[in-house]
Write a protein that holds these residues in place. Structure first.
Motif, PDB file in Angstrom:
ATOM      1  N   TYR A  68      14.854  84.222  67.636  1.00 37.48           N
ATOM      2  CA  TYR A  68      13.610  83.808  66.895  1.00 37.48           C
ATOM      3  C   TYR A  68      14.321  82.003  65.822  1.00 37.48           C
ATOM      4  O   TYR A  68      12.864  80.847  66.063  1.00 37.48           O
ATOM      5  CB  TYR A  68      13.571  84.416  65.395  1.00 37.48           C
ATOM      6  CG  TYR A  68      12.658  83.756  64.818  1.00 37.48           C
ATOM      7  CD1 TYR A  68      10.815  84.158  64.758  1.00 37.48           C
ATOM      8  CD2 TYR A  68      12.481  83.229  63.083  1.00 37.48           C
ATOM      9  CE1 TYR A  68      10.004  83.764  64.020  1.00 37.48           C
ATOM     10  CE2 TYR A  68      10.928  82.723  62.287  1.00 37.48           C
ATOM     11  CZ  TYR A  68      10.471  82.648  63.041  1.00 37.48           C
ATOM     12  OH  TYR A  68       9.650  82.214  61.915  1.00 37.48           O
ATOM     13  N   GLU A  69      15.136  82.227  65.438  1.00 37.12           N
ATOM     14  CA  GLU A  69      16.563  81.302  64.162  1.00 37.12           C
ATOM     15  C   GLU A  69      16.236  80.572  65.739  1.00 37.12           C
ATOM     16  O   GLU A  69      15.909  79.151  65.237  1.00 37.12           O
ATOM     17  CB  GLU A  69      17.353  81.664  63.995  1.00 37.12           C
ATOM     18  CG  GLU A  69      16.926  82.211  62.938  1.00 37.12           C
ATOM     19  CD  GLU A  69      15.802  82.058  61.582  1.00 37.12           C
ATOM     20  OE1 GLU A  69      16.971  80.384  62.059  1.00 37.12           O
ATOM     21  OE2 GLU A  69      15.789  82.652  61.566  1.00 37.12           O
ATOM     22  N   THR A  70      16.747  80.818  67.207  1.00 37.62           N
ATOM     23  CA  THR A  70      16.522  79.584  68.422  1.00 37.62           C
ATOM     24  C   THR A  70      15.814  78.791  68.718  1.00 37.62           C
ATOM     25  O   THR A  70      15.426  77.728  68.550  1.00 37.62           O
ATOM     26  CB  THR A  70      17.298  80.046  69.350  1.00 37.62           C
ATOM     27  OG1 THR A  70      18.769  80.963  68.975  1.00 37.62           O
ATOM     28  CG2 THR A  70      17.960  79.319  70.615  1.00 37.62           C
ATOM     29  N   LEU A  71      14.658  79.446  68.803  1.00 39.79           N
ATOM     30  CA  LEU A  71      13.472  78.770  68.694  1.00 39.79           C
ATOM     31  C   LEU A  71      12.986  77.905  68.355  1.00 39.79           C
ATOM     32  O   LEU A  71      12.019  77.053  68.363  1.00 39.79           O
ATOM     33  CB  LEU A  71      12.154  80.107  69.028  1.00 39.79           C
ATOM     34  CG  LEU A  71      10.904  79.503  69.760  1.00 39.79           C
ATOM     35  CD1 LEU A  71      11.353  78.441  71.171  1.00 39.79           C
ATOM     36  CD2 LEU A  71       9.988  80.401  70.327  1.00 39.79           C
ATOM     37  N   ARG A  72      13.223  78.603  66.876  1.00 38.95           N
ATOM     38  CA  ARG A  72      12.223  78.283  65.267  1.00 38.95           C
ATOM     39  C   ARG A  72      12.688  76.643  64.743  1.00 38.95           C
ATOM     40  O   ARG A  72      12.374  75.870  65.405  1.00 38.95           O
ATOM     41  CB  ARG A  72      12.224  78.514  64.595  1.00 38.95           C
ATOM     42  CG  ARG A  72      12.298  78.364  62.643  1.00 38.95           C
ATOM     43  CD  ARG A  72      11.856  79.320  62.145  1.00 38.95           C
ATOM     44  NE  ARG A  72      13.027  79.494  61.500  1.00 38.95           N
ATOM     45  CZ  ARG A  72      14.125  79.022  60.262  1.00 38.95           C
ATOM     46  NH1 ARG A  72      12.925  79.020  58.993  1.00 38.95           N
ATOM     47  NH2 ARG A  72      14.837  80.079  59.644  1.00 38.95           N
ATOM     48  N   TYR A  73      14.638  76.369  65.102  1.00 36.05           N
ATOM     49  CA  TYR A  73      14.951  75.134  64.690  1.00 36.05           C
ATOM     50  C   TYR A  73      15.083  74.351  66.708  1.00 36.05           C
ATOM     51  O   TYR A  73      14.682  72.890  66.697  1.00 36.05           O
ATOM     52  CB  TYR A  73      16.425  75.322  64.905  1.00 36.05           C
ATOM     53  CG  TYR A  73      16.689  76.040  63.365  1.00 36.05           C
ATOM     54  CD1 TYR A  73      16.306  74.953  62.320  1.00 36.05           C
ATOM     55  CD2 TYR A  73      16.573  76.956  63.228  1.00 36.05           C
ATOM     56  CE1 TYR A  73      16.483  75.297  61.064  1.00 36.05           C
ATOM     57  CE2 TYR A  73      17.477  77.755  61.513  1.00 36.05           C
ATOM     58  CZ  TYR A  73      17.268  77.385  60.436  1.00 36.05           C
ATOM     59  OH  TYR A  73      17.139  77.586  59.498  1.00 36.05           O
ATOM     60  N   ALA A  74      14.337  75.068  67.250  1.00 36.51           N
ATOM     61  CA  ALA A  74      14.021  74.027  68.456  1.00 36.51           C
ATOM     62  C   ALA A  74      12.799  73.025  68.357  1.00 36.51           C
ATOM     63  O   ALA A  74      12.633  72.349  68.797  1.00 36.51           O
ATOM     64  CB  ALA A  74      14.315  74.590  69.890  1.00 36.51           C
ATOM     65  N   GLY A  75      12.100  74.138  68.594  1.00 33.67           N
ATOM     66  CA  GLY A  75      10.765  73.414  67.093  1.00 33.67           C
ATOM     67  C   GLY A  75      10.958  72.334  66.146  1.00 33.67           C
ATOM     68  O   GLY A  75       9.914  71.557  66.354  1.00 33.67           O
ATOM     69  N   VAL A  76      11.670  72.553  65.423  1.00 38.92           N
ATOM     70  CA  VAL A  76      11.697  71.707  64.090  1.00 38.92           C
ATOM     71  C   VAL A  76      12.531  70.618  64.623  1.00 38.92           C
ATOM     72  O   VAL A  76      11.874  69.537  64.046  1.00 38.92           O
ATOM     73  CB  VAL A  76      13.119  72.339  63.199  1.00 38.92           C
ATOM     74  CG1 VAL A  76      13.808  71.216  61.991  1.00 38.92           C
ATOM     75  CG2 VAL A  76      11.692  73.654  62.376  1.00 38.92           C
ATOM     76  N   ALA A  77      13.284  70.655  65.239  1.00 43.33           N
ATOM     77  CA  ALA A  77      14.047  69.337  66.544  1.00 43.33           C
ATOM     78  C   ALA A  77      12.981  69.215  66.916  1.00 43.33           C
ATOM     79  O   ALA A  77      12.832  67.291  67.049  1.00 43.33           O
ATOM     80  CB  ALA A  77      15.261  69.763  67.477  1.00 43.33           C
ATOM     81  N   TYR A  78      11.911  69.329  67.975  1.00 44.80           N
ATOM     82  CA  TYR A  78      11.328  68.622  68.890  1.00 44.80           C
ATOM     83  C   TYR A  78       9.903  67.808  67.648  1.00 44.80           C
ATOM     84  O   TYR A  78       9.912  66.793  67.887  1.00 44.80           O
ATOM     85  CB  TYR A  78      10.541  69.578  69.669  1.00 44.80           C
ATOM     86  CG  TYR A  78       9.810  68.598  70.817  1.00 44.80           C
ATOM     87  CD1 TYR A  78      10.602  68.064  71.540  1.00 44.80           C
ATOM     88  CD2 TYR A  78       8.401  68.532  71.134  1.00 44.80           C
ATOM     89  CE1 TYR A  78       9.972  67.237  72.335  1.00 44.80           C
ATOM     90  CE2 TYR A  78       7.762  68.027  72.014  1.00 44.80           C
ATOM     91  CZ  TYR A  78       8.326  66.834  72.536  1.00 44.80           C
ATOM     92  OH  TYR A  78       7.564  66.536  73.616  1.00 44.80           O
ATOM     93  N   LEU A  79       9.220  68.262  66.372  1.00 44.75           N
ATOM     94  CA  LEU A  79       8.582  67.689  65.655  1.00 44.75           C
ATOM     95  C   LEU A  79       9.528  65.798  64.581  1.00 44.75           C
ATOM     96  O   LEU A  79       8.667  65.521  64.465  1.00 44.75           O
ATOM     97  CB  LEU A  79       8.024  68.485  64.384  1.00 44.75           C
ATOM     98  CG  LEU A  79       7.644  70.254  64.760  1.00 44.75           C
ATOM     99  CD1 LEU A  79       7.347  71.561  64.059  1.00 44.75           C
ATOM    100  CD2 LEU A  79       6.146  69.165  65.156  1.00 44.75           C
ATOM    101  N   LEU A  80      10.471  66.118  64.959  1.00 42.34           N
ATOM    102  CA  LEU A  80      11.627  65.170  64.028  1.00 42.34           C
ATOM    103  C   LEU A  80      11.115  64.698  65.005  1.00 42.34           C
ATOM    104  O   LEU A  80      11.572  63.406  65.002  1.00 42.34           O
ATOM    105  CB  LEU A  80      12.797  65.567  63.654  1.00 42.34           C
ATOM    106  CG  LEU A  80      12.407  66.862  62.345  1.00 42.34           C
ATOM    107  CD1 LEU A  80      14.655  67.714  62.127  1.00 42.34           C
ATOM    108  CD2 LEU A  80      12.340  66.324  61.299  1.00 42.34           C
ATOM    109  N   TYR A  81      11.918  64.573  66.521  1.00 39.27           N
ATOM    110  CA  TYR A  81      11.890  64.091  67.453  1.00 39.27           C
ATOM    111  C   TYR A  81      10.690  63.161  67.334  1.00 39.27           C
ATOM    112  O   TYR A  81      10.222  61.330  67.523  1.00 39.27           O
ATOM    113  CB  TYR A  81      12.457  64.667  68.578  1.00 39.27           C
ATOM    114  CG  TYR A  81      12.128  63.870  70.001  1.00 39.27           C
ATOM    115  CD1 TYR A  81      12.927  62.808  70.267  1.00 39.27           C
ATOM    116  CD2 TYR A  81      10.697  64.139  70.854  1.00 39.27           C
ATOM    117  CE1 TYR A  81      12.623  61.987  71.558  1.00 39.27           C
ATOM    118  CE2 TYR A  81      10.601  63.568  71.858  1.00 39.27           C
ATOM    119  CZ  TYR A  81      11.541  62.418  72.341  1.00 39.27           C
ATOM    120  OH  TYR A  81      11.109  61.194  73.738  1.00 39.27           O
ATOM    121  N   MET A  82       9.517  63.750  67.694  1.00 42.88           N
ATOM    122  CA  MET A  82       8.529  63.327  67.730  1.00 42.88           C
ATOM    123  C   MET A  82       7.952  62.381  66.219  1.00 42.88           C
ATOM    124  O   MET A  82       7.411  61.494  67.002  1.00 42.88           O
ATOM    125  CB  MET A  82       7.215  64.170  67.627  1.00 42.88           C
ATOM    126  CG  MET A  82       6.857  65.225  68.670  1.00 42.88           C
ATOM    127  SD  MET A  82       6.399  64.366  69.969  1.00 42.88           S
ATOM    128  CE  MET A  82       5.393  63.859  69.881  1.00 42.88           C
TER     129      MET A  82
END
Length: 203
Positions: A68-82
Motif C-alpha cells: 500500500y505504501e509503495t503504491l501510495r508514494y508512487a502516486g504522490v510522486a506522480y502528482l508532484l511531477y504533474m
C-alpha cells in the motif's frame, strides 16, 4: 441499478479530484480533443482497480502495509511531477495563447497513471460495490461488472463535461497571459494539494 447507487456514483465522480483537474488542464492547454482523451484515459485508469476489487487483490493491498505504501508514494510522486509539468510554461499541459499540438499518447498515459497510482480506488471499490449486491445474488461477478460499467460511463461523461467546459473558455483566456500564468500556478498548487492529501491519508 438502485437510485442510491447512481446518486453515490455521481457524487464520487463529480467531486473535484485528480481526474477532474487533469481533464480541465488538458482542455485549457490543448483544447476539446485533448479534454476528451484525458477523460477517456482517466476512465481507463479505473479498470485495474475494478479488476483488483473483483479478483480480491485489493484485499491484499489493504492487508499489506508495504504494498500500500509503495503504491501510495508512487502516486504522490506522480502528482508532484504533474504539478511541475503544469507549472512549466513549455510543459505538455501548458496553458498558452497559441494552439498547442495535441500529443494523444502523452495525454492518455498521464491520465491512466494518475488514477492507476491511487491505491484508495481499489479499496474504495472493495468497500463500495458489495453494499449494492443482494446476499442472494446468484451472479455476483456479473453484477459487479454491470455496476462497474455504469460507474465508468458516468466517470467519462462527467470528466468530459469538465474538460469541454475548460476548452470552451480557453479562447477567452488566450488573450490574457497574466490570467493564464495564475491558472498554471493554481493547477500546480491543486496537484500538490492532492499529493499532500494522498501522502497523509490512512488506509
Amino acid at each position: 441499478m438502485s437510485p442510491d447507487f447512481l446518486l453515490i456514483c455521481f457524487i464520487v465522480v463529480a467531486s473535484p479530484g485528480t481526474g477532474a483537474l487533469y481533464t480541465m488542464a488538458a482542455g485549457l492547454g490543448q483544447g476539446r480533443a485533448a479534454s476528451l482523451l484525458a477523460a477517456f484515459a482517466c476512465t481507463l485508469g479505473i479498470v485495474p482497480h475494478l479488476a483488483a476489487a473483483m479478483l480480491g487483490l485489493a484485499a491484499v493491498l489493504h492487508a499489506s502495509a508495504l504494498a500500500y505504501e509503495t503504491l501510495r508514494y508512487a502516486g504522490v510522486a506522480y502528482l508532484l511531477y504533474m504539478a511541475w509539468q503544469v507549472l512549466r510554461a513549455d510543459g505538455p499541459l501548458r496553458i498558452t495563447p497559441e494552439a498547442a499540438r495535441l500529443r494523444p499518447g502523452r495525454v492518455i498515459a498521464d491520465g491512466i497513471l494518475l488514477n492507476l497510482l491511487n491505491p484508495k480506488l481499489s479499496i474504495f471499490f472493495v468497500a463500495f460495490l458489495p453494499q449494492f449486491i443482494a446476499p442472494a445474488e446468484p451472479a455476483v461477478l456479473l453484477r459487479m461488472m454491470e455496476m462497474s460499467a455504469v460507474f465508468m460511463a458516468m466517470t467519462f461523461v462527467v470528466f468530459a463535461l469538465y474538460g469541454l467546459f475548460a476548452a470552451a473558455i480557453r479562447g477567452q483566456l488566450a488573450a490574457r497571459p497574466a490570467i493564464l500564468a495564475w491558472m498554471r500556478r493554481g493547477f500546480a498548487a491543486a496537484f500538490v494539494a492532492l499529493g499532500a492529501k494522498l501522502a497523509m491519508s490512512e488506509r
